[in-house]
Design a protein around this motif. Structure first.
Motif, mmCIF file in Angstrom:
data_model
loop_
_atom_site.group_PDB
_atom_site.id
_atom_site.type_symbol
_atom_site.label_atom_id
_atom_site.label_comp_id
_atom_site.label_asym_id
_atom_site.label_seq_id
_atom_site.Cartn_x
_atom_site.Cartn_y
_atom_site.Cartn_z
ATOM 1 N N VAL A 22 5.988 35.554 -35.069
ATOM 2 C CA VAL A 22 5.953 35.064 -33.684
ATOM 3 C C VAL A 22 5.006 35.933 -32.865
ATOM 4 C CG1 VAL A 22 7.302 34.615 -31.609
ATOM 5 C CG2 VAL A 22 8.271 34.107 -33.860
ATOM 6 N N LYS A 24 3.579 35.289 -29.795
ATOM 7 C CA LYS A 24 3.490 35.093 -28.338
ATOM 8 C C LYS A 24 3.333 36.440 -27.629
ATOM 9 C CE LYS A 24 8.452 35.242 -27.432
ATOM 10 N NZ LYS A 24 9.548 34.463 -27.965
ATOM 11 N N ASN A 45 4.926 30.066 -28.346
ATOM 12 C CA ASN A 45 5.850 29.390 -27.435
ATOM 13 C C ASN A 45 5.173 28.611 -26.318
ATOM 14 O OD1 ASN A 45 7.368 31.578 -28.674
ATOM 15 N ND2 ASN A 45 9.022 30.971 -27.283
ATOM 16 N N ILE A 66 7.307 27.006 -31.439
ATOM 17 C CA ILE A 66 8.729 27.365 -31.466
ATOM 18 C C ILE A 66 9.374 27.336 -30.089
ATOM 19 C CG2 ILE A 66 8.399 28.800 -33.531
ATOM 20 C CD1 ILE A 66 8.773 31.248 -31.644
ATOM 21 N N MET A 150 16.788 23.869 -36.310
ATOM 22 C CA MET A 150 16.509 25.202 -35.781
ATOM 23 C C MET A 150 17.618 25.583 -34.820
ATOM 24 S SD MET A 150 15.238 26.855 -32.847
ATOM 25 C CE MET A 150 13.681 27.214 -32.072
ATOM 26 N N MET A 152 19.270 29.068 -32.283
ATOM 27 C CA MET A 152 19.257 30.454 -31.816
ATOM 28 C C MET A 152 20.685 30.882 -31.521
ATOM 29 S SD MET A 152 16.059 30.234 -29.221
ATOM 30 C CE MET A 152 15.829 31.970 -28.811
ATOM 31 N N MET A 193 15.988 35.958 -35.851
ATOM 32 C CA MET A 193 14.896 36.606 -35.129
ATOM 33 C C MET A 193 14.975 38.109 -35.424
ATOM 34 S SD MET A 193 15.728 34.439 -31.638
ATOM 35 C CE MET A 193 14.818 35.517 -30.582
ATOM 36 N N SER A 194 14.175 38.905 -34.719
ATOM 37 C CA SER A 194 14.103 40.334 -35.052
ATOM 38 C C SER A 194 15.473 41.007 -35.063
ATOM 39 C CB SER A 194 13.188 41.065 -34.064
ATOM 40 O OG SER A 194 11.847 40.666 -34.276
ATOM 41 N N ARG A 209 12.030 33.506 -37.678
ATOM 42 C CA ARG A 209 10.994 33.569 -36.648
ATOM 43 C C ARG A 209 11.003 34.988 -36.087
ATOM 44 N NH1 ARG A 209 14.685 29.933 -35.268
ATOM 45 N NH2 ARG A 209 15.113 31.221 -33.455
ATOM 46 N N ILE A 210 10.054 35.799 -36.531
ATOM 47 C CA ILE A 210 10.112 37.225 -36.225
ATOM 48 C C ILE A 210 8.906 37.676 -35.409
ATOM 49 C CG2 ILE A 210 10.286 39.536 -37.211
ATOM 50 C CD1 ILE A 210 12.487 38.377 -38.537
ATOM 51 N N GLY A 211 9.170 38.231 -34.233
ATOM 52 C CA GLY A 211 8.102 38.737 -33.376
ATOM 53 C C GLY A 211 8.036 40.250 -33.347
ATOM 54 N N SER A 212 8.907 40.858 -32.542
ATOM 55 C CA SER A 212 8.789 42.294 -32.271
ATOM 56 C C SER A 212 8.898 43.182 -33.506
ATOM 57 C CB SER A 212 9.808 42.717 -31.207
ATOM 58 O OG SER A 212 11.024 42.060 -31.376
ATOM 59 N N ARG A 218 6.985 43.144 -27.056
ATOM 60 C CA ARG A 218 6.026 42.383 -26.251
ATOM 61 C C ARG A 218 5.834 43.072 -24.907
ATOM 62 N NH1 ARG A 218 8.662 38.522 -29.066
ATOM 63 N NH2 ARG A 218 10.457 38.535 -27.698
HETATM 64 C C1 LIG Z 1 10.253 34.952 -29.076
HETATM 65 C C2 LIG Z 1 10.994 34.120 -30.016
HETATM 66 C C3 LIG Z 1 11.314 34.576 -31.306
HETATM 67 C C4 LIG Z 1 10.988 35.957 -31.813
HETATM 68 O O1 LIG Z 1 11.677 36.929 -31.108
HETATM 69 P P1 LIG Z 1 11.725 38.460 -31.613
HETATM 70 O O2 LIG Z 1 12.963 38.987 -31.021
HETATM 71 O O3 LIG Z 1 10.490 39.095 -31.054
HETATM 72 O O4 LIG Z 1 11.723 38.458 -33.084
HETATM 73 C C5 LIG Z 1 11.964 33.697 -32.164
HETATM 74 N N1 LIG Z 1 12.303 32.454 -31.796
HETATM 75 C C6 LIG Z 1 12.017 31.976 -30.567
HETATM 76 C C7 LIG Z 1 12.429 30.594 -30.224
HETATM 77 C C8 LIG Z 1 11.368 32.791 -29.643
HETATM 78 O O5 LIG Z 1 11.112 32.313 -28.426
#
Ligand SMILES: *Cc1c(COP(=O)(O)O)cnc(C)c1O
Length: 221
Positions: A22, A24, A45, A66, A150, A152, A193-194, A209-212, A218
């Protein structure tokens, strides 16, 4: 750092679990670094941000949308988007179908199911998911391929609660997978997620879905 984060993360996962990076709020350079480490699936996003980045990056990247997608923005991503994770209304599905046909594509979508306790998270109830899947209208949508769900989990430190929420999603995924519905082929359950991906793996995710955890925190400006 990014390539080390990625290889560490992937080494810790079972092979059937796919990682969407991820990106963004992270730069084109950061994405390029992950790309050079072999990452090809990236998640964004915001439509505008996605379009700007895509133009500067290799064409073989698979772009996942996403975020919360507004119907009037579908047209901008329809020519190339690989998977839309956050489909949360029939109206949006119709718009995706229309734009898919215009582009002579079939667009893969996940229905976003509301599993968290928080009111604010987007998503469909399980009843709404079943209503969409069983509708005659969906059967006529040649531009849509629904590939899974999907969700959360709640943003909480209560790991038991997160587990329970993921279990609900996985259970619906398994139930729907057993049915035979036109334009529906359940293969993907996008959860984790993270901060909660370890729990998601335990509960049977196959797409994170992994960002940080990959790119660092971010920075919002
Ligand atoms: C930002 C986001 C993520 C990733 O989040 P992290 O905590 O950075 O891993 C995953 N899914 C969705 C829908 C997001 O908006």
């Amino acid at each position: 750092m990014i390539s080390q984060n990625l290889s560490k993360l992937k080494a810790s996962l079972p092979p059937h679990v796919k990682v969407v990076a991820v990106s963004k709020n992270h730069s084109v350079e950061a994405i390029r670094e992950a790309y050079e480490a072999g990452q090809r699936d990236f998640g964004e996003n915001y439509v505008q941000e996605l379009i700007e980045k895509k133009e500067q990056l290799p064409a073989d990247i698979r772009w996942h949308f996403i975020g919360h997608l507004q119907s009037n923005k579908v047209k901008y991503i329809a020519p190339f988007v690989h998977l839309i994770h956050g489909v949360d209304s029939f109206r949006l599905l119709k718009e995706i179908n229309k734009n898919a046909l215009k582009n002579k594509r079939v667009i893969a979508c996940l229905l976003q199911m509301h599993i968290a306790q928080e009111e604010t998270k987007f998503g469909l109830s399980s009843e709404e998911v079943y209503a969409i899947l069983e509708s005659d209208e969906l059967k006529k949508m040649e531009g849509i391929h629904i590939r899974g769900l999907m969700g959360m989990a709640s943003n909480t430190n209560n790991t038991e609660q997160i587990s329970l929420e993921f279990q609900v999603l996985k259970k619906h995924f398994n139930d729907i997978k057993k049915r035979r519905i036109p334009h529906v082929e359940f293969e993907i359950v996008s959860m984790g997620m993270s901060h909660d991906f370890g729990i998601a793996v335990t509960e049977g995710t196959n797409m994170l879905r992994i960002g940080s955890k990959i790119f660092g925190e971010r920075i919002y400006t």
